[in-house]
Design a protein around this motif. Structure first.
Motif, PDB file in Angstrom:
ATOM      1  N   ALA A 190       0.813  -1.145  -0.103  1.00 32.51           N
ATOM      2  CA  ALA A 190      -0.146   0.169   0.049  1.00 32.51           C
ATOM      3  C   ALA A 190       0.824   1.120   0.021  1.00 32.51           C
ATOM      4  O   ALA A 190       0.497   2.285  -0.896  1.00 32.51           O
ATOM      5  CB  ALA A 190      -0.974  -0.264   1.436  1.00 32.51           C
ATOM      6  N   LEU A 215      -7.538   5.843   0.593  1.00 33.13           N
ATOM      7  CA  LEU A 215      -6.293   5.253   1.155  1.00 33.13           C
ATOM      8  C   LEU A 215      -6.162   6.056   2.429  1.00 33.13           C
ATOM      9  O   LEU A 215      -5.954   5.919   3.654  1.00 33.13           O
ATOM     10  CB  LEU A 215      -5.144   5.197   0.509  1.00 33.13           C
ATOM     11  N   ARG A 220      -4.708   2.934   5.033  1.00 32.28           N
ATOM     12  CA  ARG A 220      -3.970   1.941   4.457  1.00 32.28           C
ATOM     13  C   ARG A 220      -2.839   2.729   3.736  1.00 32.28           C
ATOM     14  O   ARG A 220      -2.773   3.884   3.172  1.00 32.28           O
ATOM     15  CB  ARG A 220      -4.594   1.175   3.363  1.00 32.28           C
TER      16      ARG A 220
END
Length: 599
Positions: A190, A215, A220
């Motif tokens: 990630a 994200l 993440r």
């Protein structure tokens, strides 16, 4: 024939490359018909770049009527000759849903849908064409190929190849390549995905900003950063990325990472809803139904709920049913329409909608057409069969619904004994409604020997779970001492809990308890307040009590006109004592009765 036309034909015959350049020049300066005619001759002679330009002309309607199928035909000729741009464009065309019947020409691509049809959407074949363009070194094709290999149909997915082609495009400075690389790395790394996506975002690519926003919101690839998430969603939303419009709208609505602003939230959610985001459409409907929108309107709420429902959103169907039952946003309550939307909700996977549908049908709230009784009976039996199947498979909610069918004779011959059996199963599994109903069955001895003590235990369980009807029943049992000791203080507390949920009988009972005669300190002013609340909700006995209190000044205030108005309302509902109370009131001054209204 004009000299210019002869010159064009001569030029085409002796110098194809020069003729191609001249045709393109003609198109660029607006002489579309001449340019297209020259390109058409070269395309028929097999020149791939001319075939591509002819395809473009058909797809754009430049110099010739628009025709997707003819455009696709010439793209395929050029692609088969290895023309990279044609391979790429044909692949993109086959990824899209193109309307059919755009012209009378016959489609020639495999899978085409008949005369005038566009090529059928075929992501697998599209991936292969885009791959050929990528192999020819076309950077945009490499970026798209990487994306398709990572996210396309299962049969073409190849994670390693996806990263390879996305890296190739990114290495050439292509923002889409960085996007593809970021998406390809999402599941494995990630942090690396975020680095690639930031490159794409810096180039202004809205899709990359949207993914970065997700994200940041989830944490993440780093820490949760709601401010950065909202900023990324805003950039993507400005580029009309539909899910970004929805997420930015929700951020504004909830004040997550950005100042709460319901008006702006509605604007972005509305934009997402108009572009097909069903969840956003549902939220816009909620804003209007709850009066939070800038110009809230039940009509608007119904419009947005219907949009979500028509798209197959179960909650949208359920909200349409609720609006129809309440008559909000429509001319009048419509149980028939409510039942329709509940059927749609059930078809969309909302199993609880069947329970509500059964309730409507069992109350005959959906009047069948004169010749439609058989259909209604068939539907009731089908619902009962569904509940029976769920109950036998261990579903406690299904067991409760099946018990109600057996108890009420809904789609089944009434069978109180079997109803008690299934109700007990559901009650033991923790279904609150079943605990309440099983307690009632034990009180009445329906299908099972009467047992007030056990009934009180089950009803108490439902009351502790917050069910207002159970709280009122448990309070009444404490007042009478049924199934256990008397407990007026406990009853008062339970009535208050139910009244907070707008339970009208609880409001009346609170007035009665505070009025005196119970083991709680009398408080007639508070009694009158509770009677007034219940009376305003059309409780006939509360209207009678309001007439007595105001007529006799029991709480310290006398208002004969208001007392008379409340008593007339109680009398209209069949309360005979109201007439006796009216007879005790002093004569009303002429016209005064029409000048006062019950508070």
């Amino acid at each position: 024939m004009k000299i210019s036309r002869l010159f064009d034909r001569f030029f085409t015959g002796i110098a194809p490359e020069a003729a191609y350049a001249r045709a393109c020049h003609l198109l660029e300066r607006g002489e579309h018909a001449r340019g297209f005619a020259m390109l058409g001759q070269m395309a028929r002679d097999g020149m791939p770049q001319a075939q591509f330009r002819v395809a473009q002309a058909y797809l754009d309607g430049t110099g010739t009527p628009l025709s997707v199928s003819e455009g696709a035909r010439w793209l395929q000729h050029a692609a088969e000759a290895g023309h990279a741009q044609s391979c790429f464009t044909l692949g993109v065309l086959m990824l899209l849903d193109i309307p059919c019947a755009d012209d009378p020409a016959a489609a020639v691509l495999p899978g085409a849908n008949g005369p005038g049809a566009a090529p059928a959407r075929d992501p697998v074949t599209a991936t292969r064409w885009v791959g050929r363009a990528a192999e020819e070194g076309m950077v945009e094709a490499q970026a798209l190929y990487g994306y398709l290999l990572a996210n396309g149909p299962e049969e073409v997915r190849d994670g390693a190849a996806a990263q390879h082609w996305s890296s190739m495009a990114a290495g050439a400075g292509c923002a889409q390549g960085y996007l593809g690389l970021g998406l390809a790395r999402l599941e494995t790394d990630a942090a690396a995905a975020m680095t690639a996506l930031r490159h794409a975002a810096q180039e202004g690519l809205g899709s990359a900003c949207y993914v970065l926003g997700m994200l940041h919101e989830s944490g993440r690839g780093g820490e949760v950063d709601l401010v950065a998430a909202a900023r990324m969603y805003a950039i993507a939303a400005e580029q009309d990325i539909r899910p970004a419009c929805a997420r930015y709208g929700m951020a504004l609505l909830r004040g997550r990472g950005v100042a709460r602003d319901i008006m702006r939230a509605e604007t972005w959610l509305r934009r997402a809803g108009l572009r097909g985001d069903l969840e956003a459409a549902l939220v816009v409907g909620d804003l209007h139904a709850r009066g939070l929108a800038e110009m809230a309107s039940d009509h608007e709420a119904v419009s947005w709920y219907r949009r979500a429902a028509m798209g197959g959103h179960a909650d949208g169907c359920r909200m349409m049913a609720l609006m129809c039952m309440a008559g909000r946003g429509i001319p009048a309550p419509d149980p028939h329409a409510a039942a329709h939307w509940l059927r749609q909700a059930a078809a969309c996977g909302d199993d609880a909608a069947l329970t509500d549908l059964a309730a409507i049908l069992s109350r005959n709230a959906e009047p069948p057409a004169p010749d439609d009784d058989a259909r209604a009976g068939t539907e009731q039996r089908a619902l009962a069969d569904g509940f029976a199947h769920a109950a036998r498979n261990g579903d406690p909610v299904g067991a409760f619904n099946y018990a109600k069918c057996l108890l009420d004779g809904f789609g089944r011959t009434p069978d109180p004994a079997q109803a008690a059996r299934w109700m007990h199963e559901a009650a033991r599994a923790g279904v609150v409604n079943a605990q309440y109903w099983y307690g009632r069955m034990l009180l009445r001895g329906q299908g099972i020997p009467a047992d007030p003590a056990t009934a009180r235990q089950w009803i108490d369980d439902a009351a502790r779970s917050g069910m207002a009807d159970a709280q009122v029943a448990a309070a009444q049992m404490r007042i009478t001492g049924l199934g256990g000791p008397r407990d007026h203080a406990g009853a008062l507390s339970l009535y208050h809990l139910a009244a907070r949920q707008d339970h009208v009988d609880a409001m009346f009972s609170l007035g009665a308890m505070y009025g005196g005669g119970h083991d709680v300190p009398p408080d007639r002013q508070q009694a009158q307040q509770w009677f007034e609340k219940a009376a305003g909700r059309d409780n006939a006995l509360a209207q009678l009590m309001m007439g007595r209190y105001l007529g006799r000044g029991l709480a310290g205030v006398t208002d004969i006109a208001a007392a008379r108005a409340w008593l007339h309302r109680a009398q209209a509902q069949g309360v005979t004592q109201a007439g006796e109370e009216l007879a005790r009131l002093p004569p009303d001054p002429v016209g005064a009765e029409g000048m006062h209204a019950a508070r």
